[in-house]
Scaffold this active site. Structure first.
Site, PDB file in Angstrom:
ATOM      1  N   HIS A  63      70.815  -8.859 -16.270  1.00  0.00           N
ATOM      2  CA  HIS A  63      70.753  -8.165 -14.984  1.00  0.00           C
ATOM      3  C   HIS A  63      69.828  -6.955 -15.097  1.00  0.00           C
ATOM      4  CE1 HIS A  63      73.695  -5.795 -17.164  1.00  0.00           C
ATOM      5  NE2 HIS A  63      73.681  -4.859 -16.235  1.00  0.00           N
ATOM      6  N   ASP A  67      69.648  -0.275 -19.054  1.00  0.00           N
ATOM      7  CA  ASP A  67      70.015  -0.508 -20.461  1.00  0.00           C
ATOM      8  C   ASP A  67      69.823  -1.961 -20.874  1.00  0.00           C
ATOM      9  OD1 ASP A  67      72.177  -0.841 -18.634  1.00  0.00           O
ATOM     10  OD2 ASP A  67      73.658  -0.719 -20.235  1.00  0.00           O
ATOM     11  N   ASP A 204      77.884  -7.295 -19.175  1.00  0.00           N
ATOM     12  CA  ASP A 204      78.141  -6.567 -17.942  1.00  0.00           C
ATOM     13  C   ASP A 204      78.812  -7.414 -16.856  1.00  0.00           C
ATOM     14  OD1 ASP A 204      76.749  -4.881 -19.600  1.00  0.00           O
ATOM     15  OD2 ASP A 204      75.909  -3.757 -17.937  1.00  0.00           O
ATOM     16  N   HIS A 262      77.843  -3.117 -26.636  1.00  0.00           N
ATOM     17  CA  HIS A 262      77.657  -2.445 -25.348  1.00  0.00           C
ATOM     18  C   HIS A 262      78.758  -1.412 -25.135  1.00  0.00           C
ATOM     19  CE1 HIS A 262      77.432  -2.075 -20.890  1.00  0.00           C
ATOM     20  NE2 HIS A 262      76.161  -2.358 -21.047  1.00  0.00           N
TER      21      HIS A 262
HETATM   22 ZN   LIG Z   1      74.895  -2.333 -19.298  1.00  0.00          ZN
END
Ligand SMILES: [Zn+2]
Length: 301
Positions: A63, A67, A204, A262
């Site tokens: 996405h 980051d 995410d 992450h």
């Molecule tokens: Zn992220």
């Protein structure tokens, strides 16, 4: 001997820290390299990890948050500067096309390499190669996010004692493999299914169907665990997982080796992610990712 390993380039969510670069990961799978979610600084992390632009055949972006994608500008320019001799394919959510365009053409440079754009607009197969099938599944995050999964086709493992019992040896083994049968002996009688290896990359997302589908039966699962369990409400609100949620999903899916990454910069003790993952019932091999770590795809059983 073919190499299958996962090279960790960065492990920080949102902002880099003194010890963690923005995200970035390179999967080496036989002769190919797949770069996942290059955050800021990925080009330099590749240098530190001993990976070159030539090692990249495919780029998969889950996405378009910084980051996971700010490193595209540098990596794409480096691929062109180094005149990588093979074409490179980029997958990313189709809804983020304008971000990809901007990052690809962030500054002036000479394009020397064919970079094919193959945006992802729905669940399904993205590529079918002799050593893997690449699939995408939609995740649940405030901006559109897709996870990726590699599935090696099942093969067959010859059984030497069965071959010997039927008196099959030398070039006859190859003939039997090619033709499926030899002198009334079938391939099934002298071999067994060798299950293909599976890898998934899940970034995410809240818990959703996509997480479970991607994780199912994985030999190696790399999954975000931005938060610790006490911050589960924050995780849900921002579209993320906790260590316990990620580990429980992995346990339910029968994952062999789980890599958590992450991490939010709010936490200082990485061991707490490990404790919570174990408390959630994950019993397989567990790695709390650190920058520049290399994780082999587990050996076949
Ligand atoms: Zn992220």
């Amino acid at each position: 001997m073919s190499v299958r390993e996962f090279v960790v380039l960065g492990t920080a969510s949102q902002v880099p820290t003194r010890h963690r670069n923005h995200n970035g990961y390179l999967l080496r799978w036989d002769g190919e390299g797949i770069l996942f979610d290059p955050g800021e600084g990925t080009q330099r992390q590749m240098l530190r990890a001993g990976a070159a632009a030539h090692d990249i055949n495919r780029i998969c972006v889950t996405h378009f948050h910084g980051d996971h994608s700010l490193g595209l500008a540098g990596v794409i320019q480096r691929i062109n500067l180094d005149r990588v001799p093979h074409p490179v394919t980029a997958h990313f959510p189709a809804s983020g096309r304008r971000f990809f365009d901007r990052l690809r053409y962030a500054t002036a440079y000479r394009e020397t390499v064919r970079l094919a754009e193959e945006p992802v607009a729905a669940d399904g197969v993205l590529a079918d190669t002799p050593s893997y099938v690449l699939e995408a599944r939609k995740l649940s995050h405030p901006v559109e996010s897709y996870g990726y999964r590699l599935v090696e086709p099942d093969g067959r493992r010859m059984l030497p004692e069965k071959l010997a019992a039927h008196g099959i040896a030398g070039p006859d083994v190859g003939r039997l493999q090619r033709e499926g049968a030899l002198n009334g002996v079938t391939l099934d009688e002298v071999s067994e299914v060798r299950r293909g290896q599976r890898f998934a990359f899940v970034m995410d997302t809240r818990l959703c169907d996509g997480v479970h589908a991607l994780a199912a039966g994985c030999d190696l699962l790399v999954i975000e665990s931005t938060f610790l369990d006490e911050d589960v409400r924050l995780a849900k609100e921002h579209g993320h997982l906790t260590a316990g949620q990620a580990a429980r999903a992995a346990a339910d899916a029968g994952v062999r080796h789980l890599v958590l990454t992450h991490f939010s910069q709010r936490y200082s003790d990485p061991l707490e992610f490990e404790r919570q993952a174990r408390a959630a019932g994950f019993e397989g091999e567990l790695t709390i990712a650190r920058d520049l770590m290399r994780v082999p795809v587990p050996k076949r059983t």
